[in-house]
Structures are given as C-alpha cells and as structure tokens.
Design a protein around this motif. Structure first.
Motif, short mmCIF file in Angstrom:
data_model
loop_
_atom_site.label_atom_id
_atom_site.label_comp_id
_atom_site.label_asym_id
_atom_site.label_seq_id
_atom_site.Cartn_x
_atom_site.Cartn_y
_atom_site.Cartn_z
N GLY A 1 -8.98 -1.83 -0.78
CA GLY A 1 -7.88 -2.53 -0.13
C GLY A 1 -8.25 -4.01 -0.02
N PRO A 2 -7.44 -4.80 0.68
CA PRO A 2 -7.75 -6.22 0.78
C PRO A 2 -9.15 -6.50 1.30
N SER A 3 -9.61 -5.76 2.32
CA SER A 3 -10.92 -6.11 2.88
C SER A 3 -12.03 -5.81 1.88
N PHE B 1 -6.31 -1.43 -4.31
CA PHE B 1 -5.51 -2.31 -3.42
C PHE B 1 -4.95 -1.66 -2.15
N GLY B 2 -5.26 -0.38 -1.88
CA GLY B 2 -4.98 0.22 -0.57
C GLY B 2 -3.56 -0.01 -0.10
N LEU B 3 -3.44 -0.50 1.13
CA LEU B 3 -2.11 -0.64 1.74
C LEU B 3 -1.28 -1.76 1.14
N VAL B 4 -1.89 -2.61 0.32
CA VAL B 4 -1.06 -3.62 -0.35
C VAL B 4 -0.13 -2.88 -1.33
N ARG B 5 -0.64 -1.77 -1.87
CA ARG B 5 0.16 -0.95 -2.77
C ARG B 5 0.92 0.14 -2.00
N SER C 1 7.29 -10.77 -2.54
CA SER C 1 6.31 -11.87 -2.56
C SER C 1 5.02 -11.48 -1.84
N ILE C 2 5.11 -10.67 -0.77
CA ILE C 2 3.87 -10.24 -0.09
C ILE C 2 3.10 -9.28 -1.01
N ARG C 3 3.83 -8.40 -1.68
CA ARG C 3 3.16 -7.46 -2.59
C ARG C 3 2.47 -8.18 -3.74
N VAL D 1 -12.89 8.40 -6.63
CA VAL D 1 -14.16 8.90 -6.08
C VAL D 1 -14.07 8.79 -4.55
N GLU D 2 -14.01 9.95 -3.90
CA GLU D 2 -13.90 9.92 -2.43
C GLU D 2 -15.28 9.97 -1.80
N VAL D 3 -15.62 8.90 -1.11
CA VAL D 3 -16.92 8.85 -0.43
C VAL D 3 -16.86 9.79 0.79
N ASN E 1 6.21 -4.32 13.03
CA ASN E 1 6.75 -4.64 11.70
C ASN E 1 6.89 -3.40 10.81
N VAL E 2 6.03 -2.38 11.01
CA VAL E 2 6.17 -1.19 10.17
C VAL E 2 7.49 -0.49 10.51
N ALA E 3 7.82 -0.39 11.82
CA ALA E 3 9.10 0.21 12.23
C ALA E 3 10.27 -0.57 11.61
C1 FAD Z 1 3.28 0.09 6.37
C2 FAD Z 1 2.46 -1.18 6.37
C3 FAD Z 1 3.06 -2.37 6.00
C4 FAD Z 1 2.31 -3.55 6.00
N1 FAD Z 1 2.93 -4.71 5.65
C5 FAD Z 1 2.23 -5.86 5.69
C6 FAD Z 1 2.87 -7.10 5.34
O1 FAD Z 1 4.06 -7.12 4.99
N2 FAD Z 1 2.12 -8.24 5.41
C7 FAD Z 1 0.81 -8.22 5.79
O2 FAD Z 1 0.17 -9.29 5.83
N3 FAD Z 1 0.18 -7.08 6.13
C8 FAD Z 1 0.86 -5.90 6.08
N4 FAD Z 1 0.23 -4.74 6.43
C9 FAD Z 1 -1.20 -4.78 6.83
C10 FAD Z 1 -2.17 -4.76 5.62
O3 FAD Z 1 -1.74 -3.81 4.69
C11 FAD Z 1 -3.58 -4.46 6.15
O4 FAD Z 1 -4.00 -5.59 6.93
C12 FAD Z 1 -4.62 -4.25 5.06
O5 FAD Z 1 -4.18 -3.41 4.02
C13 FAD Z 1 -5.92 -3.66 5.66
O6 FAD Z 1 -6.88 -3.70 4.64
P1 FAD Z 1 -8.12 -2.70 4.54
O7 FAD Z 1 -8.76 -3.05 3.25
O8 FAD Z 1 -8.92 -2.76 5.77
O9 FAD Z 1 -7.50 -1.23 4.46
P2 FAD Z 1 -6.61 -0.52 3.36
O10 FAD Z 1 -5.63 -1.45 2.76
O11 FAD Z 1 -6.08 0.70 4.00
O12 FAD Z 1 -7.63 -0.09 2.21
C14 FAD Z 1 -8.54 0.96 2.40
C15 FAD Z 1 -8.90 1.57 1.04
O13 FAD Z 1 -9.93 2.52 1.23
C16 FAD Z 1 -9.68 3.67 0.45
N5 FAD Z 1 -10.36 4.81 1.05
C17 FAD Z 1 -10.05 5.46 2.19
N6 FAD Z 1 -10.94 6.45 2.42
C18 FAD Z 1 -11.84 6.42 1.39
C19 FAD Z 1 -12.96 7.21 1.07
N7 FAD Z 1 -13.38 8.23 1.83
N8 FAD Z 1 -13.64 6.93 -0.08
C20 FAD Z 1 -13.25 5.91 -0.89
N9 FAD Z 1 -12.16 5.13 -0.60
C21 FAD Z 1 -11.48 5.39 0.52
C22 FAD Z 1 -8.17 3.78 0.47
O14 FAD Z 1 -7.67 4.57 -0.61
C23 FAD Z 1 -7.74 2.32 0.38
O15 FAD Z 1 -7.59 1.90 -0.96
C24 FAD Z 1 0.95 -3.54 6.41
C25 FAD Z 1 0.36 -2.34 6.78
C26 FAD Z 1 1.10 -1.16 6.76
C27 FAD Z 1 0.46 0.11 7.18
#
Ligand code: FAD
Length: 450
Positions: free
Chosen positions: A11-13, A38-42, A51-53, A74-76, A152-154
C-alpha cells in the motif's frame, strides 16, 4: 552479498518506505498477500475519485527503480513466517494496513442486508475473489439504504449508491458492479450520524460533491443545524466543521429539486439502537440524541423507525494482529517507538512498522509518506549503530519455491496492468479492474511464458 530489507504490504506506506530505502542505495523486497500492489489506493479510494486514484501512477514509478522486487500473492504469516523474514533479511518493515471493520454492537447487526462498508467497498473496487455479501443479488431488491457513519468512507458509499450510470462510466469498476449499480432501484439513501454536523469527520470537498450529483437531491433537517452551546464553541477552532456547517445551511435554503431520481437524506443526532426484520433488514431503529453542555452524547428517549432494505455500517477500519508480532489490542496497532516494534518495553531487533498498522486508520494518503520516511530513519540509524545483521533474502525466496509458491513479480504486475487497460479501452474506459485471483495469476504468468 547485497543485503536487503523486506517490506510487508505494498500500500502507500509500503511503497513510500521502499522508495525511501532505495533512495539510500539499499535493496528492497516488497511482499503483498494480493497479486497486485497499492493496497487501499486500489481497493479503498473511491473509483469515481479518478485524480486521487492516480496516486497509483506515482507509486508505480517506484517499481522502475533499481534494487526493488515484488513478491505478490505471498501472505506473510501464512505462506512465510515473520521469523523466516527476520532471519532472511537485514530488517523487516510491516506496513500491512488496517482493513477489518468495526462493529456497532447493536441488536440485528448480523441480519442479512446489514453489511460493513469494508465489504461494500471491496465489492465495488473489485477486490480479488471478493467473498462478502452478494451485492449483485441484493441490490436489485434495494430501494432504501441507511449508511451509518459520517466520515469520508460513509460519504463515498452514499455517493457511489447515488450516482447515475453516466457519472460512473469512466471508473475502473468491474463491469458487473457497474451493471448492478445502474439497475438498482435505489430511491433514498440516508446518512446517519450519532452526533451533530460539527462533530462529523467528513471533509468539505467530499460533502459538497453530494450536492452536485446529476440525479440526486440532498435533504438536511433544519433543527440539526440549530447548534447547541458545545458545538458552537467547537466551531470557532475547527475550520473544516465551520465550512461543512456553511454548506449544510446553504442546502437547507435551497429549493427541493423536483427532477431528482434519488434523495440523500442527512440525519444527524440519530443513534442506531437496533436493526429489525424477519429474515433480512426491514427497519433501522434510531434514537434522537443531543449533546450536553460538556459535549457528552445522550439519548432523548424519542425513537423512530426508518424503513430500509440495506444498512451499511461505516464506523471505522481496524487493524488485526499478525502471528508472532506484538499487538496493542486496545488501539488495534503494533506498539512501537519511532517505528521500532516494541515487545513490552524493548525494541524487537530488526522489526519496524509504518502506515495504518502503526498509527491507526487516520490521515490521507500523503500522511503515510511522512510516517514511512520516519520509520526508515529508524532503520538507517540502527544500521549505522551496527544493530542489524546483513542478509540477502535468498533463504526466503528458496523457501517460497520449495513450498510451490510462485509470486507475482514486477513483470507479472506490468502484464496485469496492461491487460486491465486493454479491457477498459474496449469499453471506452481508462481501465477495468480484474477481480478474479485466478485470472490475475494467469495474466501474470503470461509475462514469463516462453
Ligand atoms: C474506503 C477508503 C477510501 C479512502 N479514500 C481516500 C481518499 O480518497 N484520499 C486519501 O488520501 N486517502 C483515502 N483513504 C486512506 C488511504 O487509503 C490510507 O491512508 C492508506 O491506504 C493506508 O496505507 P497503508 O499502506 O498503511 O495500508 P493499505 O493501503 O491497507 O496497504 C496494506 C497492504 O498490505 C497488504 N497486506 C495485508 N496483510 C498482509 C499480509 N499478511 N501479508 C502481505 N501483505 C499483506 C494488503 O494487501 C495491502 O496491499 C481511504 C481509505 C479507505 C478505507
């Protein structure tokens, strides 16, 4: 031997952490349980927020840099353990997010038709092998929906349910999702908040969008905007709330639209106390609330039944523990100091954390960059101090192969990306998300076909 760092989650982090490590000349292996990055970005950010996507495009450029590899699918904690990663790499950064839902704790919450926003979002974004409630079967029978929560999710959920076919046409949602939403006979979407408009956590841009939809009119109840003493006091220090209240007051003054196909009904000071129905949701029971002069929420004893066919609970995301990693189950995060994972009072050597699983589910995408860079600074300092043992990841790669696991690599992801764009182009859209794991893996395999 070139020492490597493992990042768990793309994901982003995870991507920001990987980028920060690459910039220091280090090598990185990124693991994700999904076949795509790309996690929650996708799978979170609303598909109509094009544009955010497009942050994806920026994250995608990280794969072009030298020194990074992708191990998708690969699930850790299942396919490979944390202990194996710890011994196989110089350091492990956990960035696996917080993607479970919080519950309301009210009667009827488990009735058919009472769903978590996490599931609805996973369905409409095409999460691989989505296995939650069957919205393709349910939505054709839904005319009235309650969305509980005022973040914002709601608001995303309300908007996606209220948009016209044309307004969703350019999204990358799977075809079946677009068809189901187009045909759903939804007439009314009610947004329910326990507290008042001043306490809502949605942002003004997202709120305003609800007032600009082609086929939906917004209704706000006048008394919800008669602010109590506590809320008036809070407005002074809260610019977003002040702008939100301004927008809502404008809407009260606006004449009702006669041409609207759907209404969005905003109800503040309404606490869900039960969900009712014989086999599935028929009513949401609400109690009117108010705030005391100290800002405490209290029920007024006035109850109301809302006739609805679907209840979407959007009251927050929640982190889950990972096997063999310390977890703070009060705050649903991994305990840490500056990104160094803590086991009791001591830092666990070589294990770090960033993103939502470090801070909890708050902030925008960019917040994760600062968070990940901070964690990488701790990794660098520990390297410098000689606390880490170099390792090149080859033992882990070997174990995956021994277990018959064929990870999706960057070339595989590129093949998936190209195929999704091709599917989209055939329909006049930028992309169509592929939502079957088997199909994603089959497309990925074409990258290595001889
Ligand atoms: C519905 C929704 C809408 C959003 N809309 C916006 C928006 O419009 N604008 C904005 O700025 N922010 C938005 N956000 C917030 C943004 O998506 C988060 O800040 C960001 O994605 C968090 O990043 P992260 O990397 O910590 O987690 P995540 O994006 O969740 O990434 C985590 C990754 O870890 C992987 N993973 C999980 N468990 C395991 C495992 N056991 N082994 C290997 N991989 C694993 C997952 O598959 C995922 O790819 C939104 C969030 C949600 C839930």
């Amino acid at each position: 031997m070139t020492s490597k760092i493992a990042v768990v989650g793309s994901g982003p982090s995870g991507m920001y952490a990987a980028d920060a490590l690459l910039q220091q000349g280090l090598e990185v292996d990124v693991f994700d349980k999904l076949p795509v990055p790309f996690g929650l970005v996708r799978y979170g950010v609303a598909p109509d927020h094009v544009s955010i996507r497009s942050v994806r495009d920026t994250l995608d450029q990280v794969w072009d840099k030298p020194g990074i590899r992708f191990f998708g699918n690969v699930e850790v904690g299942r396919d490979i353990s944390i202990e194996e990663l710890r011994s196989g790499y110089e350091a492990v950064i956990l960035t696996y997010g917080a993607s479970s839902d919080r519950r309301l704790g009210i009667e009827g919450e488990d009735l058919a038709g009472s769903v978590a926003a996490t599931d609805f979002v996973a369905w409409y974004t095409g999460y691989p092998d989505y296995s939650g409630p069957d919205f393709d079967a349910q939505l054709p029978k839904v005319s009235s929906v309650a969305v509980i929560g005022v973040g914002n999710v709601a608001v995303d959920v309300v908007r996606v349910l209220s948009k016209s076919e044309d307004e969703l046409a350019q999204t990358d949602m799977p075809r079946h999702v677009l068809d189901t939403l187009r045909d759903a006979p939804i007439r009314r979407v009610v947004l329910v908040g326990r507290r008042g408009p001043v306490q809502a956590s949605f942002t003004t841009k997202e709120l305003k969008e609800l007032g600009e939809l082609a086929e939906a009119s917004v209704e706000v109840r006048g008394p919800d905007l008669d602010l109590d003493e506590w809320s008036e006091g809070q407005l002074a220090d809260n610019k977003v709330a002040s702008r939100n209240v301004g927008v809502l007051r404008e809407w009260i003054e606006r004449p009702a639209r006669q041409d609207a196909e759907r209404s969005i009904d905003m109800r503040f000071f309404s606490r869900p106390v039960g969900i009712d129905g014989s086999d599935c949701v028929e009513r949401l029971k609400l109690e009117r609330t108010r705030l005391t002069s100290e800002g405490r929420l209290e029920g007024t004893g006035e109850f109301e039944d809302l006739d609805v066919d679907l209840v979407v609970r959007s009251v927050g995301y929640r982190g889950e523990p990972m096997p063999d990693v310390p977890f703070d189950s009060g705050n649903n995060v991994i305990p840490n100091v500056d990104g160094r994972v803590l086991d009791g009072d001591t830092a666990l050597t070589g294990v770090y954390v960033a993103g939502w699983i470090k801070r909890g589910p708050t902030g925008i995408i960019g917040t994760n960059k600062k968070c990940a860079v901070g964690t990488v600074a701790s990794v660098l300092a520990d390297r410098e101090a000689g606390l880490l043992t170099p390792a090149d990841g080859s033992a882990v790669v070997g174990s995956l192969a021994d277990r018959g696991i064929v990870p999706v690599d960057v070339a595989g992801w590129r093949a998936i990306d190209a195929k999704e764009k091709e599917h989209g182009a055939a329909q006049g859209r930028p992309r169509e998300t592929v939502s079957s794991t088997a199909e994603l893996l089959a497309i990925s395999a074409t990258a290595h076909a001889t």
